[in-house]
Design a protein around this motif. Structure first.
Motif, PDB file in Angstrom:
ATOM      1  N   VAL A   1       0.878  -1.176   0.000  1.00  0.00           N
ATOM      2  CA  VAL A   1       0.000   0.000   0.000  1.00  0.00           C
ATOM      3  C   VAL A   1       0.905   1.212   0.000  1.00  0.00           C
ATOM      4  CG1 VAL A   1      -1.691   1.348   1.284  1.00  0.00           C
ATOM      5  CG2 VAL A   1      -1.889  -1.147   1.235  1.00  0.00           C
ATOM      6  N   ASN A   2       0.783   2.041  -1.016  1.00  0.00           N
ATOM      7  CA  ASN A   2       1.556   3.265  -1.068  1.00  0.00           C
ATOM      8  C   ASN A   2       0.614   4.430  -1.316  1.00  0.00           C
ATOM      9  OD1 ASN A   2       3.919   5.024  -1.254  1.00  0.00           O
ATOM     10  ND2 ASN A   2       5.044   3.145  -1.712  1.00  0.00           N
ATOM     11  N   VAL A   3       1.169   5.609  -1.448  1.00  0.00           N
ATOM     12  CA  VAL A   3       0.327   6.798  -1.524  1.00  0.00           C
ATOM     13  C   VAL A   3      -0.527   6.816  -2.783  1.00  0.00           C
ATOM     14  CG1 VAL A   3       0.368   9.328  -1.639  1.00  0.00           C
ATOM     15  CG2 VAL A   3       1.922   8.110  -0.109  1.00  0.00           C
ATOM     16  N   ASP A   4      -0.011   6.274  -3.893  1.00  0.00           N
ATOM     17  CA  ASP A   4      -0.767   6.358  -5.141  1.00  0.00           C
ATOM     18  C   ASP A   4      -1.075   5.003  -5.777  1.00  0.00           C
ATOM     19  OD1 ASP A   4       1.871   5.935  -5.726  1.00  0.00           O
ATOM     20  OD2 ASP A   4       2.115   7.694  -7.013  1.00  0.00           O
ATOM     21  N   TYR A   5      -0.896   3.920  -5.043  1.00  0.00           N
ATOM     22  CA  TYR A   5      -1.284   2.613  -5.585  1.00  0.00           C
ATOM     23  C   TYR A   5      -1.350   1.572  -4.476  1.00  0.00           C
ATOM     24  CZ  TYR A   5       3.727   1.576  -5.291  1.00  0.00           C
ATOM     25  OH  TYR A   5       5.010   1.401  -4.844  1.00  0.00           O
ATOM     26  N   VAL A   6      -2.110   0.506  -4.776  1.00  0.00           N
ATOM     27  CA  VAL A   6      -2.047  -0.726  -3.994  1.00  0.00           C
ATOM     28  C   VAL A   6      -1.798  -1.852  -4.991  1.00  0.00           C
ATOM     29  CG1 VAL A   6      -3.582   0.096  -2.172  1.00  0.00           C
ATOM     30  CG2 VAL A   6      -4.541  -1.160  -4.109  1.00  0.00           C
ATOM     31  N   GLY A   7      -1.072  -2.866  -4.564  1.00  0.00           N
ATOM     32  CA  GLY A   7      -0.770  -3.954  -5.485  1.00  0.00           C
ATOM     33  C   GLY A   7      -0.385  -5.208  -4.752  1.00  0.00           C
ATOM     34  N   VAL A   8      -0.331  -6.302  -5.502  1.00  0.00           N
ATOM     35  CA  VAL A   8       0.078  -7.591  -4.953  1.00  0.00           C
ATOM     36  C   VAL A   8       0.623  -8.446  -6.084  1.00  0.00           C
ATOM     37  CG1 VAL A   8      -2.232  -8.590  -5.232  1.00  0.00           C
ATOM     38  CG2 VAL A   8      -0.661  -9.569  -3.548  1.00  0.00           C
ATOM     39  N   LEU A   9       1.621  -9.256  -5.777  1.00  0.00           N
ATOM     40  CA  LEU A   9       2.121 -10.245  -6.729  1.00  0.00           C
ATOM     41  C   LEU A   9       2.322 -11.565  -6.006  1.00  0.00           C
ATOM     42  CD1 LEU A   9       5.368 -10.713  -6.062  1.00  0.00           C
ATOM     43  CD2 LEU A   9       5.631  -8.593  -7.335  1.00  0.00           C
ATOM     44  N   ALA A  10       2.392 -12.631  -6.785  1.00  0.00           N
ATOM     45  CA  ALA A  10       2.636 -13.969  -6.255  1.00  0.00           C
ATOM     46  C   ALA A  10       3.954 -14.476  -6.824  1.00  0.00           C
ATOM     47  CB  ALA A  10       1.504 -14.918  -6.621  1.00  0.00           C
ATOM     48  N   LEU A  11       4.851 -14.902  -5.944  1.00  0.00           N
ATOM     49  CA  LEU A  11       6.184 -15.359  -6.326  1.00  0.00           C
ATOM     50  C   LEU A  11       6.364 -16.792  -5.855  1.00  0.00           C
ATOM     51  CD1 LEU A  11       8.855 -13.992  -7.518  1.00  0.00           C
ATOM     52  CD2 LEU A  11       9.598 -13.844  -5.142  1.00  0.00           C
ATOM     53  N   ASP A  12       6.911 -17.641  -6.713  1.00  0.00           N
ATOM     54  CA  ASP A  12       7.144 -19.020  -6.287  1.00  0.00           C
ATOM     55  C   ASP A  12       8.611 -19.234  -5.926  1.00  0.00           C
ATOM     56  OD1 ASP A  12       8.555 -19.397  -8.654  1.00  0.00           O
ATOM     57  OD2 ASP A  12       7.111 -20.787  -9.541  1.00  0.00           O
ATOM     58  N   LEU A  13       8.940 -20.443  -5.467  1.00  0.00           N
ATOM     59  CA  LEU A  13      10.286 -20.724  -4.999  1.00  0.00           C
ATOM     60  C   LEU A  13      11.331 -20.665  -6.107  1.00  0.00           C
ATOM     61  CD1 LEU A  13       9.730 -23.587  -2.409  1.00  0.00           C
ATOM     62  CD2 LEU A  13      10.951 -21.452  -1.992  1.00  0.00           C
ATOM     63  N   ALA A  14      10.904 -20.823  -7.343  1.00  0.00           N
ATOM     64  CA  ALA A  14      11.831 -20.718  -8.469  1.00  0.00           C
ATOM     65  C   ALA A  14      12.107 -19.276  -8.867  1.00  0.00           C
ATOM     66  CB  ALA A  14      11.290 -21.490  -9.669  1.00  0.00           C
TER      67      ALA A  14
ATOM     68  N   TRP B   1      -4.205   1.892  -9.265  1.00  0.00           N
ATOM     69  CA  TRP B   1      -3.735   3.243  -8.964  1.00  0.00           C
ATOM     70  C   TRP B   1      -4.845   4.065  -8.316  1.00  0.00           C
ATOM     71  CZ3 TRP B   1       1.343   4.376  -9.550  1.00  0.00           C
ATOM     72  CH2 TRP B   1       2.098   3.483 -10.316  1.00  0.00           C
ATOM     73  N   GLY B   2      -4.444   5.014  -7.483  1.00  0.00           N
ATOM     74  CA  GLY B   2      -5.407   5.892  -6.828  1.00  0.00           C
ATOM     75  C   GLY B   2      -4.664   6.929  -6.008  1.00  0.00           C
ATOM     76  N   ASP B   3      -5.408   7.805  -5.388  1.00  0.00           N
ATOM     77  CA  ASP B   3      -4.822   8.816  -4.508  1.00  0.00           C
ATOM     78  C   ASP B   3      -5.231   8.484  -3.080  1.00  0.00           C
ATOM     79  OD1 ASP B   3      -3.865  10.989  -3.165  1.00  0.00           O
ATOM     80  OD2 ASP B   3      -4.964  12.502  -4.305  1.00  0.00           O
ATOM     81  N   PHE B   4      -4.270   7.982  -2.297  1.00  0.00           N
ATOM     82  CA  PHE B   4      -4.578   7.525  -0.945  1.00  0.00           C
ATOM     83  C   PHE B   4      -4.005   8.445   0.121  1.00  0.00           C
ATOM     84  CE2 PHE B   4      -4.335   3.602  -3.608  1.00  0.00           C
ATOM     85  CZ  PHE B   4      -5.705   3.408  -3.681  1.00  0.00           C
ATOM     86  N   ARG B   5      -3.717   9.684  -0.235  1.00  0.00           N
ATOM     87  CA  ARG B   5      -3.278  10.663   0.755  1.00  0.00           C
ATOM     88  C   ARG B   5      -4.428  10.946   1.727  1.00  0.00           C
ATOM     89  NH1 ARG B   5      -1.451  11.637  -4.219  1.00  0.00           N
ATOM     90  NH2 ARG B   5       0.686  12.322  -4.589  1.00  0.00           N
ATOM     91  N   GLY B   6      -4.125  10.933   3.010  1.00  0.00           N
ATOM     92  CA  GLY B   6      -5.146  11.215   4.013  1.00  0.00           C
ATOM     93  C   GLY B   6      -6.333  10.283   3.924  1.00  0.00           C
ATOM     94  N   SER B   7      -6.087   9.024   3.628  1.00  0.00           N
ATOM     95  CA  SER B   7      -7.165   8.071   3.355  1.00  0.00           C
ATOM     96  C   SER B   7      -7.634   7.346   4.605  1.00  0.00           C
ATOM     97  CB  SER B   7      -6.700   7.051   2.319  1.00  0.00           C
ATOM     98  OG  SER B   7      -5.546   6.382   2.784  1.00  0.00           O
ATOM     99  N   ASP B   8      -8.761   6.672   4.476  1.00  0.00           N
ATOM    100  CA  ASP B   8      -9.296   5.828   5.537  1.00  0.00           C
ATOM    101  C   ASP B   8      -8.691   4.439   5.394  1.00  0.00           C
ATOM    102  OD1 ASP B   8     -10.995   4.713   7.543  1.00  0.00           O
ATOM    103  OD2 ASP B   8     -12.301   3.966   5.956  1.00  0.00           O
TER     104      ASP B   8
END
Length: 438
Positions: A121-134, A144-151
């Motif tokens: 979670v950052n100020v202008d985006y949220v994201g997720v990835l999946a990584l395997d052992l290889a 993307w979004g504007d999460f400054r002063g967000s709930d």
């Protein structure tokens, strides 16, 4: 990640063996099948064998592991069989021997059997990835979004929805062994994360204070039963940088976004500090009489060299990507050139203070600073030469980060994967017989 012949490579993928689990993930391994289990030596040996498979280059055979560890070939074979049964290790095609004897069977981390989620979670985006052992990225989502002063409740609900989409993709993609087992989720946050108790203490640009992020995420069905851990985004990005092939063993990693974070890497390990609060470079003071910062202080580095500050100083919309500033500077736009000059010198002053304190000889510029390195590095280097006491004898180098895209999410996923390597016995069914081979 793949070698030239298309086979998975062990060494350049995850490189977990030399990286201890230093972030306080909560329960990232599954509960034991039984209340207690005998055989601590066997569990230790299982860990040793898995580490050899993950970190070796080229992929080792059972005989190679036996020779490197001092374990008997029969013991290594039994342990490898268990790891194969658990889906942690896979076999490649046999390699013809150079001398008389049986062909060697190279061993690699299994692909797709396990997945670690790395979220941010950052100020202008949220994201997720999946990584395997290889080391393969199995899926990725970013909003993307504007999460400054967000709930926080609203933003974390959005993150949970993104995770749900990613998990659905993992389930939908056909695979011989079915969907991967989820080892846990690491979450990168732009602020002070308490490494003892886990809450996010303060994220000034988000406007969050004393938020139990894990508890909030746990109320969302997609994350029920998934162990979640938190850490500062710069620390996790530095972990990703530290595992990059050819990366320096010790360096100061500087992560530029709307805020500015830093992480100290010593001999390949991230130094988190007593509480996990180290590296808040963006809130070091460049000018006490400077503008008010979101943290409540004045003249913080963030107000001169953060993403918003740079774009605003260049006369650009803060919603634009940093590439817009880079393009304007390359075109010789006076506002963009002046903004980078001011920001670069402020960044150099702050980093010079840091180097005087911690004595590192390599500075790595990550986040938005990596694509701006041609403009920023000369200014930072000049300030280091002027302000670092030891500069006449050893000038610190400045370079762009090698791990750029999704560095914090990758570092978060790597930390979760490290929990598997630290305790593979938690994932191995010792009560089941090994597979019949041959």
């Amino acid at each position: 990640m793949r070698s030239d012949d298309g086979r998975p490579r062990a060494a350049t993928a995850v490189r977990l063996g030399g990286t201890p689990v230093d972030a306080p993930w909560r329960g990232a391994a599954p509960a034991r099948a039984a209340p207690a289990r005998q055989g601590s030596l066997r569990e230790h040996n299982l860990q040793v064998v898995l580490a050899r498979v993950v970190d070796a280059d080229p992929p080792p055979s059972r005989a190679d592991i036996a020779a490197a560890t001092g374990l008997t070939r029969s013991a290594v074979s039994a342990l490898v069989d268990r790891l194969i049964t658990a889906g942690l290790v896979a076999e490649l095609a046999p390699v013809p021997p150079q001398r008389a004897g049986r062909p060697a069977v190279p061993l690699v981390p299994a692909r797709r059997a396990f997945a670690a989620l790395g979220a941010e979670v950052n100020v202008d985006y949220v994201g997720v990835l999946a990584l395997d052992l290889a080391g393969d990225v199995l899926a990725r989502r970013q909003v993307w979004g504007d999460f400054r002063g967000s709930d926080p409740v609203t933003v974390l609900a959005r993150l949970a929805a993104v995770v749900e989409e990613l998990l659905a993709e993992l389930v939908a993609e056909p695979a011989p062994g079915g969907p991967p087992r989820i080892a846990g989720m690491g979450l990168a946050l732009p602020g002070l994360v308490d490494r003892v108790t886990g809450p996010l203490r303060l994220a000034p640009n988000l406007g969050w204070r004393d938020v139990d992020v894990v508890a909030i995420l746990g109320t969302h069905a997609p994350l029920t039963g998934i162990a979640i851990g938190l850490a500062n985004e710069a620390n996790l990005a530095a972990r990703a940088e530290a595992r990059t092939a050819g990366a320096d063993r010790s360096f100061l990693y500087v992560s530029g976004e709307v805020g500015i974070g830093a992480a100290i890497v010593l001999d390949g390990e991230v130094f988190f500090g007593q509480h996990g609060w180290s590296g808040e470079l963006g809130h070091t003071v460049v000018d006490p009489a400077g503008p008010r910062c979101s943290c409540g202080s004045t003249g913080c580095l963030e107000q001169y060299a953060g993403k918003d500050a740079l774009l605003r100083s260049a006369g650009l919309d803060v919603a634009l990507p940093i590439e817009a500033l880079r393009a304007a500077a390359h075109a010789g736009d006076p506002g963009a050139v002046a903004a980078l000059a001011t920001g670069g010198r402020a960044l150099g002053i702050a980093i010079a203070n840091f180097v005087n304190l911690v004595d590192v000889e390599q500075i790595v510029l990550g986040g938005i600073y990596a694509p701006l390195v041609d403009h920023l590095a000369p200014l930072v280097t000049e300030e280091l030469g002027t302000r670092v006491l030891a500069a006449p004898w050893k000038q610190a180098g400045v370079r762009a980060a090698r791990s750029r895209q999704d560095a914090a999410m990758t570092g978060a996923a790597l930390t979760v994967l490290s929990t598997i390597l630290t305790d593979p016995a938690a994932w191995v069914p010792f009560d089941a017989p090994p597979p019949e081979l041959g």
